[in-house]
Design a protein around this motif. Structure first.
Motif, PDB file in Angstrom:
ATOM      1  N   SER A 157      10.741  32.160  18.049  1.00  0.00           N
ATOM      2  CA  SER A 157      11.542  30.937  18.180  1.00  0.00           C
ATOM      3  C   SER A 157      12.135  30.856  19.574  1.00  0.00           C
ATOM      4  CB  SER A 157      12.667  30.923  17.132  1.00  0.00           C
ATOM      5  OG  SER A 157      13.586  31.972  17.394  1.00  0.00           O
ATOM      6  N   ALA A 158      12.960  29.829  19.789  1.00  0.00           N
ATOM      7  CA  ALA A 158      13.769  29.674  21.006  1.00  0.00           C
ATOM      8  C   ALA A 158      12.941  29.792  22.276  1.00  0.00           C
ATOM      9  CB  ALA A 158      14.913  30.686  21.032  1.00  0.00           C
ATOM     10  N   GLY A 159      11.891  29.000  22.388  1.00  0.00           N
ATOM     11  CA  GLY A 159      11.030  29.092  23.559  1.00  0.00           C
ATOM     12  C   GLY A 159      11.689  28.586  24.833  1.00  0.00           C
ATOM     13  N   GLU A 160      11.308  29.180  25.950  1.00  0.00           N
ATOM     14  CA  GLU A 160      11.731  28.737  27.275  1.00  0.00           C
ATOM     15  C   GLU A 160      10.531  28.774  28.221  1.00  0.00           C
ATOM     16  OE1 GLU A 160      14.521  27.512  28.048  1.00  0.00           O
ATOM     17  OE2 GLU A 160      15.880  28.133  26.441  1.00  0.00           O
ATOM     18  N   ILE A 161      10.552  27.939  29.253  1.00  0.00           N
ATOM     19  CA  ILE A 161       9.465  27.875  30.229  1.00  0.00           C
ATOM     20  C   ILE A 161       9.720  28.887  31.332  1.00  0.00           C
ATOM     21  CG2 ILE A 161       8.311  26.407  31.932  1.00  0.00           C
ATOM     22  CD1 ILE A 161       8.990  24.012  30.155  1.00  0.00           C
ATOM     23  N   LEU A 162       8.684  29.621  31.700  1.00  0.00           N
ATOM     24  CA  LEU A 162       8.759  30.589  32.799  1.00  0.00           C
ATOM     25  C   LEU A 162       8.033  30.046  34.010  1.00  0.00           C
ATOM     26  CD1 LEU A 162       7.974  33.971  31.014  1.00  0.00           C
ATOM     27  CD2 LEU A 162      10.157  33.256  31.954  1.00  0.00           C
ATOM     28  N   ASN A 163       8.663  30.148  35.156  1.00  0.00           N
ATOM     29  CA  ASN A 163       8.033  29.762  36.412  1.00  0.00           C
ATOM     30  C   ASN A 163       7.468  31.002  37.067  1.00  0.00           C
ATOM     31  OD1 ASN A 163       7.359  28.946  38.957  1.00  0.00           O
ATOM     32  ND2 ASN A 163       9.186  27.713  39.278  1.00  0.00           N
ATOM     33  N   PHE A 164       6.147  31.082  37.134  1.00  0.00           N
ATOM     34  CA  PHE A 164       5.525  32.285  37.677  1.00  0.00           C
ATOM     35  C   PHE A 164       5.639  32.378  39.193  1.00  0.00           C
ATOM     36  CE2 PHE A 164       2.605  32.543  33.765  1.00  0.00           C
ATOM     37  CZ  PHE A 164       3.594  33.218  33.091  1.00  0.00           C
ATOM     38  N   GLY A 165       6.207  31.374  39.837  1.00  0.00           N
ATOM     39  CA  GLY A 165       6.472  31.510  41.257  1.00  0.00           C
ATOM     40  C   GLY A 165       7.519  32.571  41.525  1.00  0.00           C
ATOM     41  N   ARG A 166       8.338  32.910  40.479  1.00  0.00           N
ATOM     42  CA  ARG A 166       9.405  33.891  40.634  1.00  0.00           C
ATOM     43  C   ARG A 166       9.093  35.190  39.899  1.00  0.00           C
ATOM     44  NH1 ARG A 166      13.897  30.669  41.749  1.00  0.00           N
ATOM     45  NH2 ARG A 166      15.016  32.543  42.337  1.00  0.00           N
ATOM     46  N   VAL A 167       7.972  35.229  39.163  1.00  0.00           N
ATOM     47  CA  VAL A 167       7.661  36.380  38.326  1.00  0.00           C
ATOM     48  C   VAL A 167       6.260  36.872  38.642  1.00  0.00           C
ATOM     49  CG1 VAL A 167       7.430  37.205  35.957  1.00  0.00           C
ATOM     50  CG2 VAL A 167       9.109  35.441  36.493  1.00  0.00           C
ATOM     51  N   LYS A 168       6.126  38.176  38.879  1.00  0.00           N
ATOM     52  CA  LYS A 168       4.798  38.749  39.113  1.00  0.00           C
ATOM     53  C   LYS A 168       4.108  38.928  37.766  1.00  0.00           C
ATOM     54  CE  LYS A 168       5.840  41.202  43.399  1.00  0.00           C
ATOM     55  NZ  LYS A 168       4.991  40.335  44.208  1.00  0.00           N
ATOM     56  N   ILE A 169       2.881  38.420  37.660  1.00  0.00           N
ATOM     57  CA  ILE A 169       2.146  38.509  36.413  1.00  0.00           C
ATOM     58  C   ILE A 169       0.653  38.557  36.721  1.00  0.00           C
ATOM     59  CG2 ILE A 169       1.907  36.022  36.034  1.00  0.00           C
ATOM     60  CD1 ILE A 169       2.517  36.578  33.072  1.00  0.00           C
ATOM     61  N   LYS A 170      -0.076  39.230  35.877  1.00  0.00           N
ATOM     62  CA  LYS A 170      -1.519  39.320  36.067  1.00  0.00           C
ATOM     63  C   LYS A 170      -2.155  37.957  35.814  1.00  0.00           C
ATOM     64  CE  LYS A 170      -5.594  41.848  34.455  1.00  0.00           C
ATOM     65  NZ  LYS A 170      -6.096  42.876  33.499  1.00  0.00           N
ATOM     66  N   GLU A 171      -2.930  37.493  36.761  1.00  0.00           N
ATOM     67  CA  GLU A 171      -3.537  36.174  36.634  1.00  0.00           C
ATOM     68  C   GLU A 171      -4.736  36.210  35.689  1.00  0.00           C
ATOM     69  OE1 GLU A 171      -4.543  34.643  40.420  1.00  0.00           O
ATOM     70  OE2 GLU A 171      -2.485  34.565  41.161  1.00  0.00           O
ATOM     71  N   SER A 172      -4.929  35.076  35.019  1.00  0.00           N
ATOM     72  CA  SER A 172      -6.076  34.953  34.119  1.00  0.00           C
ATOM     73  C   SER A 172      -7.331  34.641  34.928  1.00  0.00           C
ATOM     74  CB  SER A 172      -5.822  33.833  33.103  1.00  0.00           C
ATOM     75  OG  SER A 172      -6.980  33.590  32.345  1.00  0.00           O
TER      76      SER A 172
END
Length: 521
Positions: free
Chosen positions: A408-423
């Motif tokens: 529940s309680a979803g929020e949007i993440l901006n990946f410009g500020r978060v390092k994440i493995k790209e698809s």
């Protein structure tokens, strides 16, 4: 010959006027504001302009002042005599108005209605003075800012207002205003106007003419109209309803192009077109609310909660957050409900999440590159995982997704500020619009499956069940003071760098998505 500048006499600073060619002055106002005049051939004359960009900066700098802005037309004292310059363009490096591009001294196509005025080094209007039998509500004291005048019940303003407000003047003072006894309440002037289809204090505006009730078109309608109407009904503090907040009328449209100054006793006294003549349809009917009631700041709902912002006024939004295992089965506006004119939040309830019982729903969507509850959104289609572009995303989308995953309680993440493995897979969906009632994001409106183009570095992800970090976490060689960092949805790293006391200048605190502080060297 005098020199333009500031002469200090004791502790007093006096502006000394020059009569050099091209000297400027501000006339008809104060030391730091007024009509712009330039000196040429022994005569002062005004200035007009086709392009005011940079011109105010040049004029204020020429006067030894800063923080320039142009005056509103109503605040410019009208000039007489010569119009010396019509400036076409100006750059800040011009240093003087005479060095700006213009059509030559005395050559122009202006009249004095187009004279320009500037305001320099404006300090702003402070808190408005208290007024008897009412109050003034303001948000800022910038030049030309508006402060709403709200008279007490039984009182009204008897002067022209700008959309129900007084202005911050170039003098640094608010326009004067006072609330006086409302004589409309003492006279039967309310008999020819009513609010219908809503409540006692809100609804569709209708007027009685020739024995028949009809509506009013919303052309030119502002808060002056609402205040006159509410005063006419013996109420106050009028506001215009949004078009979806009241029932539209039928039959006659009696009034159009209604313009009120705020001093009228009835809306019929405002200027308007001839009775029955309009170019409106009933979709343009106007609705008004008087004496608005704020919604509850801490509303409760079964199996969830409503999270409000700083405002609970009519039209404000409250975020719907259902408990885990529950979800909303109705259409929402960006994950929220609205404060209605009757002072109640839109009805909403959290019900059991049937998507959790149907595991096939969770099999076609996942969050990758992060953790179980956050990451890049991927959907499964034609035997391959692919991403969803962020066009049209809102909180309805993330709530549907999180509910689909049993959270529940979803929020949007901006990946410009978060390092994440790209698809590395395709972009399966691009434009996805959810209403909040769907069981799966595939049920949301979309532009079809396909390998769409989408810049992944501008993509967004989702976090479900976000947690809060410790407000005063200890970190190696330092700590964070007086800050609250929310994880994982609002990791504004830069905001926290200045508050860190650290011996190692290369070490910054960062918030990770497992709700611990991460130090980066």
């Amino acid at each position: 010959m005098h020199i333009m500048g500031y002469l200090t006499v004791g502790l007093t600073v006096i502006l000394v006027e020059s009569t050099n060619q091209g000297t400027v002055r501000l006339a008809g106002g104060g030391n730091n504001w007024g009509r712009v005049e330039v000196f040429h051939d022994g005569v002062w004359g005004t200035v007009c302009s086709d392009n005011i960009y940079n011109l105010d900066d040049v004029i204020c700098a020429q006067l030894g002042l800063n923080n320039s802005q142009f005056l509103e037309r109503v605040d410019i004292p009208k000039g007489t005599g010569k119009i010396w310059l019509q400036v076409s363009t100006c750059t800040y490096g011009s240093l003087s108005v005479k060095n700006c591009s213009h059509y030559g001294w005395g050559n122009h196509s202006c009249d004095h209605n187009k004279d320009i005025g500037v305001l320099c080094d404006f300090k702003g209007c402070g808190t408005p003075s208290k007024i008897a039998n009412g109050n003034i509500i303001f948000s800022n004291g910038a030049y030309n800012a508006a402060a709403r005048v709200v008279c007490d019940l039984g009182y009204r303003v008897y002067r022209n207002l700008t959309n129900g407000s007084v202005r911050c003047m170039p003098t640094g003072n608010w326009e004067s205003v006072q609330c006086e006894a409302n004589v409309a309440v003492q006279n039967p002037v309310s008999l020819n106007v009513r609010l219908s289809g809503g409540g006692v204090n809100w609804g569709l505006v209708e007027v009685l003419h020739d024995g028949e009730w009809g509506t009013v078109c919303n052309h030119y309608i502002d808060l002056n109209f609402a205040d006159v109407l509410c005063s006419q009904l013996g109420m106050h503090n009028g506001d215009i309803l949004l078009t979806d907040e009241f029932r539209k009328g039928a039959g006659k449209i009696w009034l159009d192009d209604v313009k009120c100054s705020g001093v009228e006793l009835t809306i019929v006294n405002c200027t308007h077109t001839q009775w029955g003549y309009s170019n409106c349809g009933h979709h343009e009917d106007v609705g008004v609310i008087c004496n608005p009631i704020n919604c509850d700041i801490s509303p409760k709902i079964e199996n969830g909660k409503l999270v409000t912002t700083s405002s609970t006024r009519k039209g404000s939004m409250a975020r719907v957050v259902c408990n885990q295992g529950y979800r909303v089965h109705q259409k929402l506006t960006n994950g929220g409900v609205k404060c209605l004119p009757n002072g109640q939040w839109e009805y909403v309830k959290c019900e059991l999440n049937v998507a959790v019982d149907n595991r096939t729903d969770t099999g076609n969507v996942r969050l990758t590159g992060g953790a179980r509850n956050w990451g890049l959104v991927e959907v499964f289609h034609q035997g391959e995982w692919g991403t969803v572009c962020n066009d049209n995303w809102d909180l309805n989308f993330v709530d549907v997704l999180c509910s689909q995953l049993g959270m529940s309680a979803g929020e949007i993440l901006n990946f410009g500020r978060v390092k994440i493995k790209e698809s590395r897979g395709p972009v399966w969906l691009k434009i996805v619009q959810c209403f909040g009632s769907e069981l799966s994001i595939e049920d949301c409106v979309n532009d079809g499956w396909g390998n769409h183009s989408c810049l992944l570095n501008n993509a967004f992800g989702v976090a479900c069940n976000p947690k809060g970090c410790d407000a005063t976490p200890q970190i190696t060689n330092g700590y964070i003071e007086n800050k609250t960092l929310l994880c994982p949805n609002t990791c504004d790293f830069e905001d926290f760098e200045d508050s860190v006391s650290r011996n190692n200048s290369n070490m910054d605190p960062r918030c990770t998505h497992n709700s611990y502080m991460e130090k980066i060297s």
